[in-house]
Scaffold this active site. Sequence first.
Site, PDB file in Angstrom:
ATOM      1  N   HIS A 175       0.753  -1.106   0.016  1.00  0.00           N
ATOM      2  CA  HIS A 175      -0.091  -0.007   0.155  1.00  0.00           C
ATOM      3  C   HIS A 175       1.033   1.271  -0.063  1.00  0.00           C
ATOM      4  O   HIS A 175       1.760   1.381   0.646  1.00  0.00           O
ATOM      5  CB  HIS A 175      -0.802  -0.200   1.122  1.00  0.00           C
ATOM      6  N   LYS A 630       0.367  14.265   7.160  1.00  0.00           N
ATOM      7  CA  LYS A 630      -1.022  14.836   7.443  1.00  0.00           C
ATOM      8  C   LYS A 630      -1.556  15.249   8.678  1.00  0.00           C
ATOM      9  O   LYS A 630      -2.469  16.264   9.033  1.00  0.00           O
ATOM     10  CB  LYS A 630      -1.790  13.126   7.219  1.00  0.00           C
TER      11      LYS A 630
END
Length: 989
Positions: A175, A630
């Site tokens: 991922h 983030k």
Amino acid sequence: MESMKQLKNHNVDLISNNDPLDKNRLLIEDLWESVLREECPNDQANRLMKLKELSYCNQVEEDISRTFKNEIVDIVNSMDLAESISAARAFSLYFQLVNILEQRVEEDRYIQSFTNKNNQKSHDNLDPFAPALARQNAPVTFRELFYRLRKLNVPPGKLEELLQEMDIRLVFTAHPTEIVRHTIRHKQTRVANLLQKIQVEKFLTVEDIKSLKIQLKEEIRLWWRTDELHQFKPSVIDEVDYALHYFQQVLFNAMPQLRGRISSALTENYPDVQMPTESFCTFGSWVGSDRDGNPSVTPEITWRTACYQRKLMLERYISATSNLRDQLSVSMQWSQVSSSLLESLETDRVQFPEIYEARATRYRSEPYRLKLSYILEKLRLTKERNNLLAEAGWKFSLERESDNKNIELVEKLHYRSVDEFTYDLELIKNSLNSTDLTCEAVSKLLTQVHIFGFSLASLDIRQESTRHSDAIQELTNYLELPKKYDQMPEIERIEWLKDELNTKRPLIPAEVSWTKSTEETFSVFKMVKRLQEEFGSRICHSYVISMSHSASDLLEVLLLAKEMGLIDQSSQKSKLLVVPLFETVEDLKRAPEVMEQLFQLDFYRSLLPKVGERFKPIQELMLGYSDSNKDSGFLSSNWEIHRAQIALQNLSSKNNILLRLFHGRGGSVGRGGGPAYQAILAQPSGTLKGRIKITEQGEVLASKYSLPELALYNLETVTTAVIQNSLVINRLDATPEWNDLMTRLAETSRIQYRKLVHENPNLLTFFQEVTPIEEISKLQISSRPARRKKGAKDLSSLRAIPWVFGWTQSRFLLPSWFGVGTALSVELKSDPEQIELLRVLHQRWPFFRMLISKVEMTLSKVDLEVAKYYVDTLGSKENAKSFGDIFDVISKEYNLTKSLVLEITGKNKLLESDRDLRLSVNLRNKTIIPLGFLQVSLLRRLRDQTRQPPISEFLNERNESERAYSRSELLRGALLTINGIAAGMRNTG
């Protein structure tokens, strides 16, 4: 409107007939147009060509022409669903063809670097150290690097010491998953191979070139008629198969070549320096073992993954050994053979009489072929045994099951370890050498065995920290401790965990029914123990704890490891290396304090593995780029990671502990991605010392490892950067004035980023409405959910990968630059003279230059005209005001950041100093515009249907069926545009 050919001619300033990229791009575009005209109705093909021509117009103009943009929108909105899907597929195909072409050109340029062997003078003035280091943008080969080191009088002893300690580990992850189907990847490889053949046209006849172009067109037409979307959600084993493809097809043979290139470069420049060990560069994998937020990764899956990896390696070794048997036809009539080899043949005859009977007559005077026949039989038996274990599962042991019907297979002599296989190959090599013979194939196979073993890649276990604390909480509740574990302050937890780690009494009672979560947590450790018993410690020796916050997070894992037999208390040795992963900015700041607490514990230090000639303990520690970005934005994340590395290295040195930093870099800039060479050179001086571990994300595997020379280029780039950084004495990282400036910039940037992302109550709704985030979650590309917690819709539960993916699709790319402009502006407002210091930093400090370079590249991909169209078209009417305000904030920050980056670099345009990258980005930026408008059109129609009342209230059953099909097709069209934009932007998340 000019025709496409006229527009191509109008673009001559950007095209060079001598440039293979430009030349072959015209070939690709002609083939693309030809295929579409044959495969699509004429009027549809004309509209597609019109869209492409309008894109060329936009490329010729400096700014997007509003007229051209409106024409594109009109064409897109006039398309019915079927034509929209064809258009999405067409532009997706175009970008994938361009990607193949660029990879082929990169590969060819790398190969050409070896043909310029005599062009040494051009390198004389390139100093890899001090200020000149920061001005190097292009990676260097081993030959170039060692040449420069020799010119700089770097002592051979210093280089050799580094090479002997060098430990590079590349860890493949699933991922973010590669968005392209495996089937399409195979077609891309065939297209790349045909392009390679065409590129040597000066050696081909006219008929040959014509034939190759016909084959190329046939392949593209077959590709056009192949479904690009995954038809089902991949299982974890599907992801394992995808990742291992690169080992099978490329890396297995590339690694010996890499070693050969180091050897050649050393012989030329440092002939007395000893080669690094065969395993100076090895591989790891999270595919099948990373269970953080992925319930599909069970202990059984990890066991099957390990067996699958061993199966693939055994198949490669069987093939290589069979080829060796064909090659080593040496006869005892014409050559001597070592006594050791002859003795081993006698032992083999007794142990494998059936092989002797079958082969002895044929090979009676060919001892190497006979020996290799025995080796093949052992490999075959090892593979059969491995297949049985894969089917039986991790709880089953062939040796312990006396009633197993296949027990006779186990009693036969399979290879119990890779060392036994190595010993047999060494016998052959030494025997050949003793008679003055060599065999490159034997040496190559031995190198492969040293690098890959039977396990292929080490499997890192990864789990989120609360899973362990929850398990221990449940355990201690059952034991009825005087004070509940979750109520203990950190100091008490550490003391309790320390006491339990030092006692020989088992803590976990047998035959207790635990919750499903706790039972699985315990089972993971049991499975790891079984893995190591069967495969050896190499298969799985690192346990990564994501979201590490405190010392107790590590001690909890050690306690569970001890309870499952992974720690030998009598020898104070652990079979598991516990690796904290610090992800948020606050955790990065706290990391040195956490590790100091642990280093002060004698038993913790004793459990660290010992490495190197000095047998010093080593601590592996992982730094998270994704969640820190983030959490706090690009600038703050990168600076805190930089500072944490320096502090952690100083702490480790003070405690006489080696440090191996594990960089969790993603494919996109917003998750730590970017050119590996510049990123490694920008690491703080003194933190590498020849050791580095880096994630290779699923989305970038194809761009780095799909072609042999591309793989070698990437491997050589990483290795030369590690050598270069490790030999540099770069004191610029310690410049107080520069550090103070960066700290201020990072904090201001963080405040600006969090003000928009975390404090604006409308931002999450904005993100959900004006990006395809919800549709991205429906792509069947990953076994892992997009959110950490099922059903959660808050920002904290959203993974960093879809967060970056959504902003990239809508052309904001916000995580990679937002906040930088404000930080620079505030600094310059307080002191305008600081611009000169910022320019000095950009020229002399590799870290700062890397930051600005990444921001510049990302800004060049942002398209606010297209982004505004997403906002205006997809944003709900009730949110128009708040969304407009958010867009204005983003737009203002973009313009501010762009202007200040250009002021620092001293350029008039973004990417002005990198022509190839600028042309590539410009081509993609303009040609991708129709895809963006197509995506918006399809998303709008899809969401309009979704928002309408239940269809049964208005339509009969037949119409309902048609309506459902239309909704499905709209989603399919939207997903195809996501594929295409990902190909055009060259990354997902």
